[in-house]
Design a protein around this motif. Structure first.
Motif, short mmCIF file in Angstrom:
data_model
loop_
_atom_site.label_atom_id
_atom_site.label_comp_id
_atom_site.label_asym_id
_atom_site.label_seq_id
_atom_site.Cartn_x
_atom_site.Cartn_y
_atom_site.Cartn_z
N ASN A 190 -4.50 -15.24 -8.49
CA ASN A 190 -4.89 -15.40 -10.00
C ASN A 190 -5.25 -14.43 -10.72
OD1 ASN A 190 -4.04 -18.27 -9.61
ND2 ASN A 190 -6.17 -18.91 -9.40
N TYR A 191 -6.56 -13.69 -10.04
CA TYR A 191 -7.01 -12.55 -10.68
C TYR A 191 -5.89 -11.33 -10.98
CZ TYR A 191 -11.98 -13.67 -10.76
OH TYR A 191 -13.17 -14.03 -11.00
N LYS A 192 -5.03 -11.24 -9.86
CA LYS A 192 -3.88 -10.46 -9.94
C LYS A 192 -2.93 -10.47 -11.15
CE LYS A 192 -2.16 -6.32 -8.38
NZ LYS A 192 -2.83 -5.03 -8.53
N ILE A 194 -3.12 -12.74 -13.62
CA ILE A 194 -3.77 -12.81 -15.10
C ILE A 194 -4.42 -11.45 -15.72
CG2 ILE A 194 -5.70 -14.14 -16.54
CD1 ILE A 194 -5.14 -16.56 -14.37
N TYR A 195 -5.19 -10.82 -14.90
CA TYR A 195 -6.03 -9.65 -15.33
C TYR A 195 -5.26 -8.47 -14.93
CZ TYR A 195 -9.76 -12.67 -16.07
OH TYR A 195 -10.76 -13.76 -16.40
N GLY A 196 -4.46 -8.47 -13.82
CA GLY A 196 -3.57 -7.29 -13.41
C GLY A 196 -4.70 -6.17 -12.88
N SER A 197 -4.54 -4.68 -13.19
CA SER A 197 -5.23 -3.87 -12.70
C SER A 197 -6.35 -3.58 -13.62
CB SER A 197 -4.33 -2.65 -12.33
OG SER A 197 -3.77 -2.12 -13.52
N GLN A 198 -6.32 -4.26 -14.83
CA GLN A 198 -7.25 -3.89 -15.95
C GLN A 198 -8.44 -4.77 -15.97
OE1 GLN A 198 -6.50 -1.21 -17.82
NE2 GLN A 198 -4.61 -1.15 -16.54
N PHE A 199 -8.79 -5.36 -14.85
CA PHE A 199 -9.81 -6.30 -14.61
C PHE A 199 -11.03 -5.68 -14.86
CE2 PHE A 199 -12.98 -8.37 -11.87
CZ PHE A 199 -13.11 -9.53 -12.62
N SER A 200 -12.12 -6.07 -15.65
CA SER A 200 -13.36 -5.52 -15.54
C SER A 200 -14.37 -6.50 -15.86
CB SER A 200 -13.55 -4.60 -17.08
OG SER A 200 -13.27 -5.33 -18.00
N ARG A 201 -14.24 -7.53 -16.14
CA ARG A 201 -14.86 -8.63 -16.21
C ARG A 201 -14.34 -9.95 -16.20
NH1 ARG A 201 -16.53 -11.32 -20.95
NH2 ARG A 201 -15.47 -10.47 -22.91
N ASP A 202 -14.71 -11.09 -16.03
CA ASP A 202 -14.07 -12.45 -15.46
C ASP A 202 -14.21 -13.17 -16.85
OD1 ASP A 202 -12.45 -14.70 -14.97
OD2 ASP A 202 -13.86 -15.23 -13.38
N TYR A 203 -13.75 -12.79 -18.01
CA TYR A 203 -13.91 -13.29 -19.33
C TYR A 203 -13.23 -14.61 -19.67
CZ TYR A 203 -9.50 -11.55 -20.67
OH TYR A 203 -7.87 -11.11 -20.63
#
Length: 232
Positions: A190-192, A194-203
């Motif tokens: 899911n993280y990959k 929805i956020y891809g490699s730009q993940f910084s916080r789980d907003y």
């Protein structure tokens, strides 16, 4: 192979599919629609409500297991079951901030200022953590250890398993360990997605879904204890 499954195996498969589907659903939905429904992962949303119900039911099931753990005088009731019951009911209270939003009560300004989200709970309190959700992250990691690593370790080291049995500590089955492991893998997917490699916080609060699945797994542990009735 599936035609050779017995009734119990079909039941186990249904549990795995339900939990895995619940865990991966945000990612699948995002792939098709590019966004997530707001009511899924928000405060008091679908996943948090599922977790709260699981904790409440699991708490009462643990209480009943505690009552049933007296085997006719040969051993006292299992205190671990009582402690687990209290822990799950506290988790349920924390999930809904002890009914603050449900009942709509206000808390004093000084108390609200001590909470990262101005809520009536401990897991967002500034008094016991330096950043918001630090305690929740720690609890999630502890649940991963309990629900996944512990059952696998005991299955590999029977001497340690016997020690846990003598101490009468409830241990999740390998089925629950597999369900929690699959949910953790789905959470990473899911993280990959929805956020891809730009993940910084789980907003978007994707992690809330995984935490909810772990709390449902605690309900399954409670039901296992009640069914087995061999912890006494």
């Amino acid at each position: 192979m599936l035609k050779w499954f017995d009734r119990q195996e079909w039941f186990n498969l249904a549990i795995l599919l339900f939990l895995l589907t619940s865990a991966i659903l945000p990612g699948i939905w995002f792939v098709f629609y590019g966004k997530l429904p707001d009511f899924w992962l928000r405060e008091d949303g679908m996943y948090e409500s599922m977790a709260t119900i699981a904790c409440v039911v699991g708490g009462f099931v643990f209480f009943w297991s505690f009552y049933c753990s007296d085997n006719g005088g040969r051993a006292k009731r299992n205190p671990w079951l009582f402690l687990f019951a209290i822990a799950l009911l506290v988790l349920a209270g924390e999930e809904i901030s002890w009914g603050q939003r449900f009942f709509g009560f206000d808390i004093p300004a000084d108390l609200a200022s001590m909470n990262f989200q101005n809520e009536f709970n401990l897991h967002n309190s500034k008094l016991i953590q330096s950043s918001n959700n630090a305690l929740s992250t720690l609890l999630t990691r502890l649940l991963v250890v309990y629900l996944i690593i512990l059952p696998l370790a005991l299955a590999s080291f029977h001497s340690v398993e016997k020690m846990f049995a003598r101490m009468r500590i409830p241990v999740p089955s390998l089925l629950i360990a597999l369900a929690a492991l699959l949910a953790q893998m789905a959470n990473h997917v899911n993280y990959k997605i929805i956020y891809g490699s730009q993940f910084s916080r789980d907003y978007l609060h994707i992690g809330e879904g995984f935490e909810s699945i772990l709390e449902v797994c605690l309900l399954l542990v409670a039901l296992e204890c009640l069914i087995k009735k061999n912890l006494s």
